[in-house]
Design an enzyme around this catalytic site. Structure first.
Site, short mmCIF file in Angstrom:
data_model
loop_
_atom_site.label_atom_id
_atom_site.label_comp_id
_atom_site.label_asym_id
_atom_site.label_seq_id
_atom_site.Cartn_x
_atom_site.Cartn_y
_atom_site.Cartn_z
CG ASN A 210 43.08 44.04 37.84
OD1 ASN A 210 44.39 43.82 38.47
ND2 ASN A 210 42.62 43.08 37.84
CG ASP A 279 36.61 37.54 38.15
OD1 ASP A 279 37.49 36.58 37.64
OD2 ASP A 279 36.35 37.51 39.43
CE LYS A 341 38.13 29.14 41.15
NZ LYS A 341 38.83 30.63 40.70
#
Length: 401
Positions: A210, A279, A341
């Site tokens: 990314n 991911d 999370k």
């Protein structure tokens, strides 16, 4: 203390300009990144080449001479500096600044900077005692400028009295003292920071990744170290030098980053997960370069381990801070991530916003916690990182009362 500190020296016209050359030399030797800006009068005493040689940077003197067409020089320098020092400062420039006059590059830049600005006067003893100069100095002090008092002694005009530019060695000491953190709230604590992208290999020459530059994570690590923490920086592949007083652990894949974080997690006081971790990864990694084939090609992806989620499951007394780079519904997704999370704080930003997100030197974020939702407007990532950590430290201190 001066390593990597960015100091802008504004030199105005007076015989004490020769001391400014020595000041630039000593600051550079102390590790600072020094840039120099001169008025036309200053160049009557010393040529820009002297400062260029001492600082190893371009010297600026013309508002309309744009050395880099991608930026506006005086605004770029105003934003760049951690500290601005006017040395020597003449009665003329002091008068201009006190009245908001910006008619050259020095005064324009000083009007634009948000960094702390110091003024080191140098002039004839009677000029220094003149009522107008005293009034202008008082106004600038009220406006937030810090003054380095001139010393007494023999002046170039033949007088003996107060008006000599302070010695470069003394100014360097003052600058070093300025950059010493007044408090070290993280002293004795261990902070683990993740930064940058990860790479998930497809074959020996290709990978998925990314746009993360690592700048925000590196700024967070630098801020943690400056506040006294033992800082471990776990970084994916970036083109950045590690901050001072930080232990760098270089990784490539999401799996390597997870393993490195877990190695330090049990002994960590705080974990700041800034990295943009992939991911997904290719289900099959080819040992040889994939050759072009006719028609379409499909790469089957599988999930990587969600590092923040895994840390949230394992968390005991650690403070867990995550980052959320979003393109829409920023606060909604930040709050969702906070709960899902088991994080203590989520720092969220809109990466589509100009001046924010991947690759930029600035950022704007919202700090989201169970009892806080605070926006931090656009500023450099280094300044922002320090503000975020200081805010979180204060919030934790308040909660403990």
């Amino acid at each position: 203390m001066l390593t990597s500190k960015k100091i802008l020296i504004c030199v105005t016209g007076g015989i004490a300009v020769y001391k400014a050359v020595a000041l630039v030399s000593k600051l550079t030797q102390a590790g600072a990144n020094v840039k120099v800006m001169m008025t036309k009068s200053a160049m009557e005493f010393v040529q820009p080449l002297s400062f260029q040689a001492m600082s190893r940077n371009d010297v600026y003197f013309d508002t309309f001479d744009e050395k880099d067409s991608s930026v506006i020089a005086h605004i770029d320098l105003a934003d760049w500096a951690d500290l601005v020092i006017v040395a020597p400062a003449t009665a003329n420039v002091i008068g201009k600044l006190a009245n908001g006059i910006a008619d050259d590059m020095v005064t324009t830049t000083l009007l634009a900077t948000t960094a702390d600005a110091w003024i080191a006067p140098a002039m004839n003893v009677h000029m220094y005692d003149n009522a107008a100069v005293i009034r202008n100095i008082a106004q600038l002090s009220k406006d937030g400028f810090h003054f380095i008092e001139p010393s007494e002694g023999f002046l170039a005009c033949g007088y003996v009295g107060k008006g000599r530019l302070e010695e470069p060695e003394k100014i360097v000491q003052l600058v070093e003292g300025y950059f010493v953190p007044k408090e070290l709230p993280l002293k004795g604590k261990k902070v683990v920071v993740t930064a940058g992208p990860t790479r998930e290999r497809i074959d020996p020459v290709r990978f998925l990744t990314n746009f993360s530059s690592g700048k925000m994570g590196y700024a967070m690590a630098e801020a943690a170290a400056s506040l006294g923490a033992e800082t471990i920086l776990i970084s994916g592949p970036v083109s950045l030098s590690p901050p001072p007083n930080v232990t760098l652990v270089s990784v490539e894949s999401a799996k390597e980053m997870l393993d490195a974080v877990l190695l330090h997690f049990d002994t960590a006081t705080m974990v700041v997960k800034t990295a943009a971790v992939a991911d997904y990864k290719p289900k099959e990694v080819h040992s040889q370069k994939m050759k072009k084939q006719p028609g379409e090609s499909v790469i089957v992806l599988e999930r990587t381990t969600d590092i923040l989620l895994e840390l949230g499951k394992r968390k005991k007394d650690q403070l867990l801070i995550g980052f959320a780079a979003e393109t829409n519904d920023v606060i909604h997704y930040a709050k969702s991530k906070l709960d899902k999370k088991n994080a203590d704080y989520i720092i969220a930003n809109d990466v589509t916003e100009e001046g924010s997100g991947f690759g930029t030197d600035t950022n704007a974020v919202t700090l989201v916690g169970k009892n806080i939702e605070q926006y931090f407007g656009h500023q450099t990532k280094k300044v922002l990182a320090l503000q975020l950590l200081q805010t979180i430290i204060q919030l934790e201190k308040d909660d403990a009362k």
